[in-house]
Design an enzyme around this catalytic site. Structure first.
Site, mmCIF file in Angstrom:
data_model
loop_
_atom_site.group_PDB
_atom_site.id
_atom_site.type_symbol
_atom_site.label_atom_id
_atom_site.label_comp_id
_atom_site.label_asym_id
_atom_site.label_seq_id
_atom_site.Cartn_x
_atom_site.Cartn_y
_atom_site.Cartn_z
ATOM 1 N N GLY A 26 0.033 0.802 0.278
ATOM 2 C CA GLY A 26 -0.802 1.142 1.421
ATOM 3 C C GLY A 26 -1.606 2.414 1.226
ATOM 4 N N GLY A 82 3.395 1.559 2.617
ATOM 5 C CA GLY A 82 3.804 1.262 3.977
ATOM 6 C C GLY A 82 5.272 1.589 4.209
ATOM 7 C CG ASP A 130 -0.489 -5.461 1.158
ATOM 8 O OD1 ASP A 130 -0.221 -4.592 0.301
ATOM 9 O OD2 ASP A 130 -0.089 -5.383 2.340
ATOM 10 C CD GLU A 153 1.950 -3.810 -3.515
ATOM 11 O OE1 GLU A 153 1.450 -2.992 -2.724
ATOM 12 O OE2 GLU A 153 1.691 -3.801 -4.739
#
Length: 353
Positions: free
Chosen positions: A117, A65, A148, A140
């Protein structure tokens, strides 16, 4: 179609090309919405046999992301479910779940860097192709965040404790590792990708991929399962560290050092998230839990500090708070899992599937 994601429909294929090569095709909110809209349109389009997802440039499918935007949101706004980042995550996780249930073949070319992502865009697809250039991971904890995009679901289902090792240390997976761990399905040399993409225009994905797929390279992580499983099966991060340090394999000692450089809070939240995801019956349940954690992380010190150190100032010297695992209170970890009431993601797995 926009400049940042190219969407085309031809020769029976729905073609999605992430088009931010200078940013290694990092995903943002408008790109997410465009991809979701295209997939929804193609789902009932008899002229689309399969979807193919690729990244522009030579560096990778998607580096994750847009974390600079997340940094600015976390640092300069009040956060919460109404924040720009939380709205982005909501639509991104809806997209991840939709990919996982897509009614047509979804071919993801995981060439080069595929992080965060990018895993969400590819790892839930039906046909996942890795190459000798693939570097796949969930980085992360190194920025004070928690896996996620359905990453906890994938990581919790790897052989043994490979996923726990990858999540806590941010270890990168090669093509062989990713296939062994269930993040990819096929190995195709990168020089064969143009021919494969051309074959997909006239041939069903299973047949086209079979023409070019080769045996997966050996997995280093799979070969290391002896120490990985024995160390990472512990109940707490502190116990994992102790086991890693005590293990005679030098790789275990290096893993302990890697792990201890990450956010102590993120490590503890990540371990609990993985254990919870292991019990999840479907991807949607895992994504719902990840959304709560992500919204909580947006208000944390460590997410801002981690992105600052790695991407903004690039001093690679994050000052985590709390600074050690022993100093992380249980109540702080618990707070990441608090339900959001009316702001819950509320994804539901389709009945009978």
């Amino acid at each position: 179609m926009s400049d940042e994601v190219l969407i085309d429909r031809r020769d029976g294929l729905g073609l999605i090309t992430l088009n931010r090569p200078k940013a290694i095709n990092a995903l943002n909110h408008p790109m997410t919405l465009a991809i979701l809209d295209a997939l929804r349109r193609w789902a009932d389009d008899d002229g689309v046999r399969a979807v193919v997802v690729t990244g522009a440039g030579e560096r990778g499918l998607c580096a994750g992301g847009d974390i600079v935007a997340i940094y600015n949101d976390a640092k300069f706004t009040a956060g919460g479910a109404d924040s720009a980042s939380a709205r982005f995550w909501r639509d991104e996780y809806v997209l991840n779940a939709y990919i996982g249930r897509y009614p047509k073949p979804y071919v993801a070319v995981m060439d080069g860097i595929v992080m965060g992502g990018g895993v969400g865009l590819s790892g839930h697809g039906s046909h996942r192709i890795a190459t000798e250039r693939s570097t796949i991971g969930m980085p992360e904890t190194g920025i004070g965040f928690v896996p996620d995009v359905g990453g906890t679901y994938l990581l919790s289902r790897t052989p043994g404790e490979i996923g726990t090792h990858v999540a806590l240390t941010t270890a990168r997976m090669s093509a062989g590792d990713a296939i062994a761990a269930g993040f990819a399905d096929y190995y195709v040399p990168s020089e064969q990708l143009p021919a494969l993409l051309d074959a997909l225009r006239t041939t069903e994905p299973e047949v086209a991929i079979a023409k070019f797929a080769q045996p997966a390279p050996p997995s280093v992580l799979l070969a290391q399962r002896d120490w990985i499983d024995s160390c990472y099966s512990a109940d707490t991060v502190e116990q994992i560290v102790a086991r890693l340090r005590a293990h005679p394999d030098p790789a275990a000692g290096r893993a302990a050092a890697d792990l201890l450089s990450k956010s102590p809070v993120a490590l503890k939240v990540t371990l609990r998230s993985l254990r919870n995801a292991r019990a999840a019956t479907d991807l949607e349940t895992a994504l719902n839990a990840e959304y709560r954690v992500s919204v909580a992380a947006l208000a944390s010190h460590d997410l801002v500090e981690g992105i600052r150190a790695q991407v903004v100032d690039k001093d690679r010297a994050p000052r985590w708070q709390p600074a050690t695992l022993a100093d992380v209170p249980a109540a702080l970890v618990d707070s990441y899992f608090t339900e959001l009431g009316a702001d819950e993601l509320n994804l539901v797995a389709p009945q009978g599937r």
